[in-house]
Scaffold this motif. Structure first.
Motif, mmCIF file in Angstrom:
data_model
loop_
_atom_site.group_PDB
_atom_site.id
_atom_site.type_symbol
_atom_site.label_atom_id
_atom_site.label_comp_id
_atom_site.label_asym_id
_atom_site.label_seq_id
_atom_site.Cartn_x
_atom_site.Cartn_y
_atom_site.Cartn_z
ATOM 1 N N PHE A 104 7.313 -8.983 4.023
ATOM 2 C CA PHE A 104 6.114 -8.288 3.529
ATOM 3 C C PHE A 104 5.268 -7.762 4.701
ATOM 4 C CE2 PHE A 104 1.539 -8.674 2.620
ATOM 5 C CZ PHE A 104 1.421 -7.725 1.620
ATOM 6 N N GLU A 105 5.117 -8.593 5.703
ATOM 7 C CA GLU A 105 4.254 -8.228 6.824
ATOM 8 C C GLU A 105 4.911 -7.242 7.788
ATOM 9 O OE1 GLU A 105 3.415 -12.025 8.451
ATOM 10 O OE2 GLU A 105 1.935 -12.568 6.914
ATOM 11 N N ASP A 106 6.227 -7.405 8.007
ATOM 12 C CA ASP A 106 6.890 -6.629 9.069
ATOM 13 C C ASP A 106 7.605 -5.371 8.563
ATOM 14 O OD1 ASP A 106 6.070 -8.695 10.668
ATOM 15 O OD2 ASP A 106 8.029 -9.726 10.660
ATOM 16 N N LYS A 145 1.837 1.063 -2.303
ATOM 17 C CA LYS A 145 2.272 0.667 -3.646
ATOM 18 C C LYS A 145 3.277 -0.467 -3.570
ATOM 19 C CE LYS A 145 1.537 4.930 -6.278
ATOM 20 N NZ LYS A 145 2.184 6.004 -7.071
ATOM 21 N N ALA A 146 4.215 -0.333 -2.615
ATOM 22 C CA ALA A 146 5.228 -1.379 -2.440
ATOM 23 C C ALA A 146 4.565 -2.695 -2.002
ATOM 24 C CB ALA A 146 6.267 -0.936 -1.419
ATOM 25 N N GLN A 147 3.517 -2.597 -1.175
ATOM 26 C CA GLN A 147 2.826 -3.806 -0.729
ATOM 27 C C GLN A 147 2.169 -4.535 -1.898
ATOM 28 O OE1 GLN A 147 0.176 -2.370 2.345
ATOM 29 N NE2 GLN A 147 1.534 -3.109 3.976
ATOM 30 N N LEU A 148 1.486 -3.766 -2.760
ATOM 31 C CA LEU A 148 0.838 -4.377 -3.930
ATOM 32 C C LEU A 148 1.876 -5.037 -4.842
ATOM 33 C CD1 LEU A 148 -1.624 -4.929 -5.686
ATOM 34 C CD2 LEU A 148 -1.283 -2.667 -6.736
ATOM 35 N N SER A 149 2.984 -4.297 -5.069
ATOM 36 C CA SER A 149 4.053 -4.835 -5.915
ATOM 37 C C SER A 149 4.623 -6.118 -5.310
ATOM 38 C CB SER A 149 5.152 -3.780 -6.070
ATOM 39 O OG SER A 149 6.276 -4.308 -6.707
ATOM 40 N N SER A 150 4.807 -6.121 -3.978
ATOM 41 C CA SER A 150 5.410 -7.272 -3.302
ATOM 42 C C SER A 150 4.506 -8.491 -3.337
ATOM 43 C CB SER A 150 5.731 -6.908 -1.846
ATOM 44 O OG SER A 150 6.652 -5.849 -1.796
ATOM 45 N N ILE A 151 3.178 -8.321 -3.043
ATOM 46 C CA ILE A 151 2.265 -9.476 -3.037
ATOM 47 C C ILE A 151 2.087 -10.026 -4.452
ATOM 48 C CG2 ILE A 151 0.059 -8.274 -3.299
ATOM 49 C CD1 ILE A 151 0.893 -11.223 -0.933
ATOM 50 N N LEU A 190 -4.744 -14.399 1.700
ATOM 51 C CA LEU A 190 -5.071 -13.660 2.922
ATOM 52 C C LEU A 190 -4.337 -12.311 2.949
ATOM 53 C CD1 LEU A 190 -6.622 -13.845 5.615
ATOM 54 C CD2 LEU A 190 -4.541 -14.836 6.635
ATOM 55 N N ALA A 191 -3.036 -12.356 2.559
ATOM 56 C CA ALA A 191 -2.241 -11.112 2.525
ATOM 57 C C ALA A 191 -2.825 -10.142 1.518
ATOM 58 C CB ALA A 191 -0.783 -11.439 2.180
ATOM 59 N N ALA A 192 -3.326 -10.690 0.398
ATOM 60 C CA ALA A 192 -3.926 -9.832 -0.630
ATOM 61 C C ALA A 192 -5.165 -9.141 -0.091
ATOM 62 C CB ALA A 192 -4.259 -10.662 -1.869
ATOM 63 N N SER A 193 -5.950 -9.859 0.696
ATOM 64 C CA SER A 193 -7.204 -9.285 1.208
ATOM 65 C C SER A 193 -6.970 -8.300 2.342
ATOM 66 C CB SER A 193 -8.128 -10.410 1.682
ATOM 67 O OG SER A 193 -7.556 -11.080 2.807
ATOM 68 N N LYS A 194 -5.752 -8.270 2.865
ATOM 69 C CA LYS A 194 -5.465 -7.365 3.990
ATOM 70 C C LYS A 194 -4.731 -6.089 3.565
ATOM 71 C CE LYS A 194 -5.313 -10.787 7.726
ATOM 72 N NZ LYS A 194 -4.471 -11.421 8.759
ATOM 73 N N LEU A 195 -4.584 -5.884 2.271
ATOM 74 C CA LEU A 195 -3.934 -4.651 1.808
ATOM 75 C C LEU A 195 -4.763 -3.445 2.224
ATOM 76 C CD1 LEU A 195 -2.769 -5.700 -1.783
ATOM 77 C CD2 LEU A 195 -1.350 -5.451 0.258
ATOM 78 N N PRO A 234 -8.964 -1.029 -3.896
ATOM 79 C CA PRO A 234 -8.580 -1.427 -5.257
ATOM 80 C C PRO A 234 -7.385 -2.393 -5.258
ATOM 81 C CG PRO A 234 -8.974 0.931 -5.172
ATOM 82 C CD PRO A 234 -8.994 0.447 -3.751
ATOM 83 N N ASP A 235 -6.414 -2.139 -4.335
ATOM 84 C CA ASP A 235 -5.253 -3.026 -4.250
ATOM 85 C C ASP A 235 -5.686 -4.426 -3.802
ATOM 86 O OD1 ASP A 235 -3.769 -0.887 -5.003
ATOM 87 O OD2 ASP A 235 -2.902 -0.489 -3.007
ATOM 88 N N GLN A 236 -6.592 -4.470 -2.800
ATOM 89 C CA GLN A 236 -7.106 -5.775 -2.337
ATOM 90 C C GLN A 236 -7.770 -6.529 -3.493
ATOM 91 O OE1 GLN A 236 -9.802 -5.427 0.966
ATOM 92 N NE2 GLN A 236 -8.403 -4.127 2.177
ATOM 93 N N CYS A 237 -8.621 -5.793 -4.232
ATOM 94 C CA CYS A 237 -9.373 -6.386 -5.330
ATOM 95 C C CYS A 237 -8.436 -6.996 -6.370
ATOM 96 C CB CYS A 237 -10.246 -5.293 -5.952
ATOM 97 S SG CYS A 237 -11.197 -5.843 -7.363
ATOM 98 N N ARG A 238 -7.443 -6.220 -6.810
ATOM 99 C CA ARG A 238 -6.531 -6.691 -7.865
ATOM 100 C C ARG A 238 -5.671 -7.854 -7.362
ATOM 101 N NH1 ARG A 238 -6.191 -0.754 -9.052
ATOM 102 N NH2 ARG A 238 -7.101 -0.491 -11.138
ATOM 103 N N ALA A 239 -5.145 -7.719 -6.125
ATOM 104 C CA ALA A 239 -4.277 -8.755 -5.581
ATOM 105 C C ALA A 239 -5.029 -10.082 -5.415
ATOM 106 C CB ALA A 239 -3.691 -8.306 -4.249
ATOM 107 N N LEU A 240 -6.289 -10.004 -4.965
ATOM 108 C CA LEU A 240 -7.090 -11.219 -4.802
ATOM 109 C C LEU A 240 -7.366 -11.891 -6.139
ATOM 110 C CD1 LEU A 240 -9.757 -10.618 -2.015
ATOM 111 C CD2 LEU A 240 -8.364 -12.669 -2.345
ATOM 112 N N ALA A 241 -7.676 -11.071 -7.158
ATOM 113 C CA ALA A 241 -7.924 -11.622 -8.494
ATOM 114 C C ALA A 241 -6.691 -12.369 -8.994
ATOM 115 C CB ALA A 241 -8.306 -10.500 -9.453
#
Length: 800
Positions: A620-622, A628-634, A661-666, A670-677
């Motif tokens: 995910f990180e590397d 979009k792929a990042q949000l789907s992956s997290i 932490l990964a969610a907050s670094k998107l 909006p992606d950060q917000c949804r992933a954190l929730a």
């Protein structure tokens, strides 16, 4: 007025019309004389009409039309004479001698045949003598075309009067026996064949093709003799073996004419019963070996083989006699034919071998050795003609098409690749094809496996199969460059190979592991374009095998060590996909592996699961950069982690924290917000090693507050409100689940914030959707408040 030059066709039509006019006139006069009882006058008109058949100007096709017209009219004379003699009105006792005084030989012999048949029917003279006399007299016409039609007329007229009784049952010596009929037809056959062959040598050499075409149009006249022989009911197998076939073969072989030999040999096959052929195989096939070098012997033998194969498969038939080694006879005789014809084209050689395989499969379905023997013979023949053992037969050539047809026969008939692979020489012939043909045949074989759901149960079978279908497994030295390969075709082929892997199934778990290792070895060499289709099925089969070992825990005390080995194997296989520059696919496979390890409960479950999860985080990180792929992956990572219950606090805490932490670094807010929730659920419904939910309300609230904060930082008001509405859903979920950090006051604040900002939205479809979503939530809360009975969360103080 200029002369109009008629075309050859127009010339023929004009000549035929003139001749037909004469026939119509003379036949009319003949019938009128017969009606008046003037027989001699009728015979004169008949003779004049028959004289039209003396012409040499008509083509065979036109002459046939004239012949049919004349023979139809002369029938009236035959019927009249038969009727008169049967009534006892024998006006001319010596009529048989009388018609022989006709001026020209053509009308004389036609009349002689007509009167002779009448005398046979009315028993005026001995049938045996008349038949012998007629067939001998016809030698008087040696012109090929006129002679053929005259003898055909003789055959037509005598069809119903040939003696058909055996010597043992004969009561009338003068009437003759079936032997007399056989002699009569064989003599007529021999003479007609000579006339037919002689047509080839008349005229200029430049008209050779035209003459050959004309001869082919007339072949049925000669073949009718064989049909008449086959219709004699008193000819039994013994007479056929000793009299009929030897005489026919002698005539066919001695004529040394390719057209005649090819047609007549096929005619023999078609008109006589299969039982006769079974008793005369050696003699017939020896005759084939002696035919003219230009005769297509292949087609003759193939017709015979196919006919006998059909006979063997008939449900109502007796089948092939047990003492008759049908395959051996054909095999030996075909070998002799090939020796006698060293220049036979390779495609014809292969066609003969294909027919032999067809015979072996249909007549001896359980004798796989017969099929393998033919494959071995074909391999030896290719070696003799110095065909290279690799890629020497090019696609679309005749020999390639024939060999392809031969190779498909065992595949289609056995419908079991395991049986096909038992044929030792099958794979050897595979290598003679060039790359396109090898790939085509490989696809055909794999499709057959998939259609019949054939399971491949051993490591050795998998090894043999993958070596055989190598063009679909890995790059080949003779394959075309990549830019010539159609991407859709390639994807379809490799998807098919992926499906094949799921049929590599053994009853033994240990054997299954060996099968997967062998598959991995072969498919791992497929290159980056192939492994994305072929390695994932291997990984999933390995996960499935791990569950099998868990079920065998009571029987196998080493099951947990074997499971560890399987996950190590999966780790290496997925890592190969990462090297192939794929990202999302290996991430999903690692997550599936972590979940599988969690459910297994073997000794190293937690260690393996943690390793697989950490690999997913690394990818995910590397490797994943698309937002979009990042949000789907997290989302996948969080959902997977939420289902796992194998971790102790030491491992669970860093994974949950890392996920949040990964969610907050998107990249996008909006992606950060949804992933954190979503991550907030890890601290509530995530499970510890005992399977108990964590229910850490404080950490949940921290995630949701941070999610709200990030949502409020979005510049687009509609996006901001949409995020608030989605976060409201999460708040309500945790409120109902009993999170003491969330109460009516918290909900009222968020609802109030949404109501406050809602009027600022522009009117559009998106706003309508947000409004609808919010109204549905409020309606849901209102219903809950009305139904609240005190046993659930308290909705008191909620302002809607």
């Amino acid at each position: 007025m200029p002369n109009h030059q008629l075309s050859p066709q127009e010339e023929q039509e004009k000549l035929l019309e003139e001749a037909n006019n004469v026939v119509k006139l003379q036949s009319f006069q003949m019938k009128r004389c017969l009606d008046k009882g003037k027989l001699m006058d009728a015979l004169k008109h008949a003779s004049t009409m028959l004289s039209e058949l003396r012409t040499s100007l008509l083509s065979p096709r036109s002459y046939y039309e004239l012949f049919m017209s004349v023979s139809n009219q002369i029938k009236h004379l035959e019927l009249y004479l038969t009727d008169e003699y049967l009534k006892g009105r024998k006006e001319e006792q010596n009529l048989y001698e009388l018609v022989q005084y006709a001026g020209n030989i053509i009308p004389r012999l036609y009349l002689l045949v007509t009167v002779g048949v009448v005398f046979i029917k009315t028993k005026e003279l001995a049938r045996k003598e008349i038949l012998r006399d007629l067939v001998e007299m016809c030698r008087g016409v040696q012109h090929p075309l006129r002679g053929l039609f005259l003898r055909n007329y003789l055959l037509q007229c005598t069809r119903d009067v040939l003696p058909d009784v055996s010597e043992e049952n004969c009561t009338d010596p003068d009437g003759g026996t079936v032997r007399d009929s056989v002699d009569f037809i064989l003599l007529n056959f021999a003479e007609m064949n000579k006339l037919w062959v002689r047509m080839q040598h008349q005229g200029h050499s430049r008209d050779r093709e035209k003459r050959e075409q004309e001869r082919r149009e007339l072949r049925v006249l000669v073949g009718t003799n064989l049909v008449r022989l086959s219709q004699l009911e008193s000819i039994d197998c013994d007479k056929y073996v000793t009299i009929v076939l030897p005489n026919v073969l002698e005539q066919v072989v001695s004529c040394r004419d390719a057209i005649a030999q090819e047609y007549l040999m096929e005619c023999v096959i078609q008109v006589f019963p299969d039982e006769f052929h079974l008793q005369t195989l050696n003699a017939f096939l020896r005759g084939c070996a002696e035919l003219h070098e230009h005769v297509n012997v292949k087609s003759i033998i193939i017709v015979l083989i196919e006919r006998l194969a059909q006979y063997a498969m008939r449900e109502d038939g007796p089948g092939i006699p047990g003492d008759l080694q049908l395959f051996d006879i054909f095999s030996q005789q075909i070998s002799q034919i090939l020796t006698a014809r060293p220049n036979m084209p390779p495609e014809d050689v292969v066609s003969l071998q294909t027919a032999l395989i067809n015979l072996a499969i249909k007549c001896y379905p359980k004798e796989y050795g017969f099929v393998d023997k033919v494959l071995e013979t074909t391999d030896n023949i290719f070696n003799k003609i110095n065909l290279d053992h690799h890629s020497s037969i090019e696609s679309q050539t005749p020999v390639c098409k024939e060999l392809m047809r031969m190779m498909k026969l065992p595949i289609d008939n056995y419908n079991n690749v395991l049986t096909v692979m038992r044929l030792e020489h099958f794979a050897a012939l595979f290598d003679y094809f060039d790359f396109p043909s090898r790939k085509l045949l490989s696809s055909y074989l794999i499709n057959n496996i998939l259609e019949n759901a054939t399971l491949i149960p051993t490591q050795e079978d998998v090894e043999s199969l993958l070596n055989m279908v190598a063009p679909l497994v890995a790059d080949q030295s003779d394959q075309p460059p990549d830019d010539e390969v159609d991407p859709e075709d390639f994807a379809e082929e490799q998807t098919m190979m992926g499906r094949l892997i799921h049929l590599f199934q053994s009853d033994s778990a240990d054997q299954q592991y060996l099968i997967l290792n062998t598959s991995r070895k072969h498919f791992g060499n497929g290159g980056p374009k192939r492994i994305r289709y072929t390695l994932p099925p291997i990984v999933f089969e390995a996960y499935h095998l791990a569950f099998r070992y868990k079920q065998l825990a009571d029987e196998d005390d080493k099951w947990d060590k074997k499971c560890s080995k399987i996950f190590q194997f999966c780790h290496q296989t997925i890592s190969a996909l990462i090297k192939g520059e794929f990202a999302e696919l290996p991430l999903r496979l690692f997550l599936q592996g972590a979940l599988t390890a969690s459910q297994m409960g073997f000794e190293e479950s937690e260690t393996v699961a943690y390793e697989f999860m950490s690999q997913a985080f690394s990818i995910f990180e590397d490797e994943i950069s698309d937002s979009k792929a990042q949000l789907s992956s997290i989302t996948l990572i969080s959902a997977t982690l939420n289902q796992m219950s194998c971790f102790g606090d030491d491992n669970h805490e860093p994974l949950k924290t890392q996920s949040a932490l990964a969610a907050s670094k998107l990249l996008k807010k909006p992606d950060q917000c949804r992933a954190l929730a979503l991550s907030s659920h890890l601290f509530w419904s995530g499970k510890n090693k005992k399977g108990v939910e964590l229910r850490d309300g404080k950490r949940v609230m921290e995630c949701l507050k941070k999610s709200l904060k990030i949502g409020s930082q979005c510049m687009d008001v509609s996006v901001q409100i949409q995020l608030f509405v989605e976060i409201l859903n999460h708040y309500i979920y945790f409120f109902e689940k009993g999170n003491d950090q969330i109460n009516s006051q918290v909900l009222n604040q968020l609802i109030g914030k949404i109501r406050e900002d809602m009027p600022n939205l522009e009117a559009n479809d998106e706003t309508d959707m947000i409004n609808k979503h919010f109204r549905n939530i409020i309606e849901y809360l209102r219903n809950k408040m009305e139904q609240s009975k005190g046993d659930g969360p308290s909705y008191e103080g909620l302002v809607l």
